[in-house]
Design a protein around this motif. Sequence first.
Motif, mmCIF file in Angstrom:
data_model
loop_
_atom_site.group_PDB
_atom_site.id
_atom_site.type_symbol
_atom_site.label_atom_id
_atom_site.label_comp_id
_atom_site.label_asym_id
_atom_site.label_seq_id
_atom_site.Cartn_x
_atom_site.Cartn_y
_atom_site.Cartn_z
ATOM 1 N N ALA A 86 -24.702 -0.736 -3.464
ATOM 2 C CA ALA A 86 -24.823 0.698 -3.745
ATOM 3 C C ALA A 86 -23.881 1.443 -2.818
ATOM 4 O O ALA A 86 -23.331 0.875 -1.863
ATOM 5 C CB ALA A 86 -26.257 1.164 -3.525
ATOM 6 N N THR A 87 -23.678 2.721 -3.096
ATOM 7 C CA THR A 87 -22.738 3.514 -2.301
ATOM 8 C C THR A 87 -23.400 4.204 -1.121
ATOM 9 O O THR A 87 -22.749 4.476 -0.113
ATOM 10 C CB THR A 87 -22.054 4.566 -3.187
ATOM 11 O OG1 THR A 87 -23.057 5.389 -3.807
ATOM 12 C CG2 THR A 87 -21.217 3.892 -4.275
ATOM 13 N N HIS A 137 -28.997 7.356 -1.388
ATOM 14 C CA HIS A 137 -29.302 8.107 -2.611
ATOM 15 C C HIS A 137 -29.050 7.227 -3.837
ATOM 16 O O HIS A 137 -29.860 7.222 -4.788
ATOM 17 C CB HIS A 137 -28.444 9.371 -2.679
ATOM 18 C CG HIS A 137 -28.726 10.224 -3.877
ATOM 19 N ND1 HIS A 137 -29.725 11.167 -3.908
ATOM 20 C CD2 HIS A 137 -28.146 10.271 -5.111
ATOM 21 C CE1 HIS A 137 -29.752 11.757 -5.094
ATOM 22 N NE2 HIS A 137 -28.794 11.229 -5.838
ATOM 23 N N ASP A 138 -27.980 6.465 -3.819
ATOM 24 C CA ASP A 138 -27.663 5.562 -4.928
ATOM 25 C C ASP A 138 -28.710 4.457 -5.042
ATOM 26 O O ASP A 138 -29.091 4.054 -6.149
ATOM 27 C CB ASP A 138 -26.274 4.962 -4.699
ATOM 28 C CG ASP A 138 -25.709 4.278 -5.934
ATOM 29 O OD1 ASP A 138 -26.033 4.699 -7.051
ATOM 30 O OD2 ASP A 138 -24.927 3.309 -5.765
ATOM 31 N N CYS A 174 -31.628 5.923 -6.792
ATOM 32 C CA CYS A 174 -31.348 6.197 -8.202
ATOM 33 C C CYS A 174 -31.350 4.943 -9.064
ATOM 34 O O CYS A 174 -31.629 5.017 -10.269
ATOM 35 C CB CYS A 174 -29.977 6.874 -8.343
ATOM 36 S SG CYS A 174 -29.912 8.575 -7.758
ATOM 37 N N ARG A 175 -31.045 3.794 -8.470
ATOM 38 C CA ARG A 175 -30.866 2.575 -9.272
ATOM 39 C C ARG A 175 -31.833 1.483 -8.792
ATOM 40 O O ARG A 175 -31.465 0.629 -7.972
ATOM 41 C CB ARG A 175 -29.422 2.086 -9.192
ATOM 42 C CG ARG A 175 -28.422 3.068 -9.792
ATOM 43 C CD ARG A 175 -27.043 2.455 -9.988
ATOM 44 N NE ARG A 175 -26.455 2.031 -8.725
ATOM 45 C CZ ARG A 175 -26.090 0.777 -8.448
ATOM 46 N NH1 ARG A 175 -26.306 -0.195 -9.323
ATOM 47 N NH2 ARG A 175 -25.539 0.488 -7.289
#
Length: 393
Positions: A365-366, A369-370, A373-374
């Motif tokens: 993930a980046t 927050h990412d 989200c995923r």
Amino acid sequence: MQDDPGMVTTLAGLVIAGREGAWDMHVAGGRITGSRPSQQRGGGVVLPLAADIHTHLDKTFTAARMPCRASSLFQAIDMMAEDAARWTAEDLRTRAETALDRAWRQGTAVMRSHVDWSFAAPPKAWPVLTELAEEWRGRVELQLASLTRLDDLAVIGPEIAPHLRHSGGVLGAFIYRNDDLENHVRAVFDLAERHDLDLDFHVDEGLDPEACGIDVVIEETARRGLGGRVLCGHGCSLSVRDPGEVSRLLDRAAEAGIGLTVLPGANSYLQDAVPGRTPRLRGLAPLQEAHEAGVEVMLGSDNVRDGFFPYGDYDMVDVLRLAVLMGHLAPDDWLDAISARPAGWMGHGLALTVGGPADFILFDATDLHDVICRPRARRQVWRGGAILLEFKE
């Protein structure tokens, strides 16, 4: 599996929780041997291992045995009591070990389980979970807390407390609109001081604005100077009490050194649960306001796949995700609520440091927050410098 002590593994272009920019992390001999700013990007997000300070391993994985969906906290209590009458040591061990395995493989390193204790003699689950705590040491550090109705604890507490002291347990009580509340709470604190025990209360787990057990716990903690040793879980009634009153109470809690555990799963599932109607009130304690006041706020799995909450999987990142959505939280500000903070309350450290163990969770993930989200983003759980398990999207 351990890595070769002489071989250095470099994870490049990482986002490391709590740090700005990108980093290269070096791992050798099972430890983090160095880190430095990186010119690369896209290596993933590194989070510390998790700590789950509020679970119920004695009840877990019994949801399929429940006769119906609980429509209230007290119906769930009654259903679980009926099921508990049929528990065997083998049944308890199988279910609890499944839970520990799920938690370990998803990145939890420290856990506290409450154990129902209704009579003077230890419950059937206590020796089973004590054995599992020894067997799982080094993978999941398991701490046990007794859980007794406050009124009953006034009678059987003197029998329970010495046993807890001997086994390293935590003294716990269920408080909700009890008669003679102040005297009963004082008696619990007397036991804790006499036997040098930490305290962990299930308190005000309902939507009655007159439920004020937490007020008494805060005042007793302050009076005795026991800050850092008293934890309150749930606090659902705080969500419906007068905001000004709650604000003053939270300031007092921070001064007293009370910890607050918020349980977004089971509380949102059971509170305001009227069959055939969408719930309006979710019973989420005011965690933003508590944090702003200086209270140490933590998150926990609470019940997993039982009569109180038939969902969950001992995944603390999923617990954080649920709290972020329900509580409108900024993820980066709340990572400590599932890691460093509860671990510290249980006497452990999970910080990622050079020279420390190479134990962490790596997401494809980046940023955090990412990750939120995923839910299906690839996850690697690292223990001792090697990949324990990898989940792929």
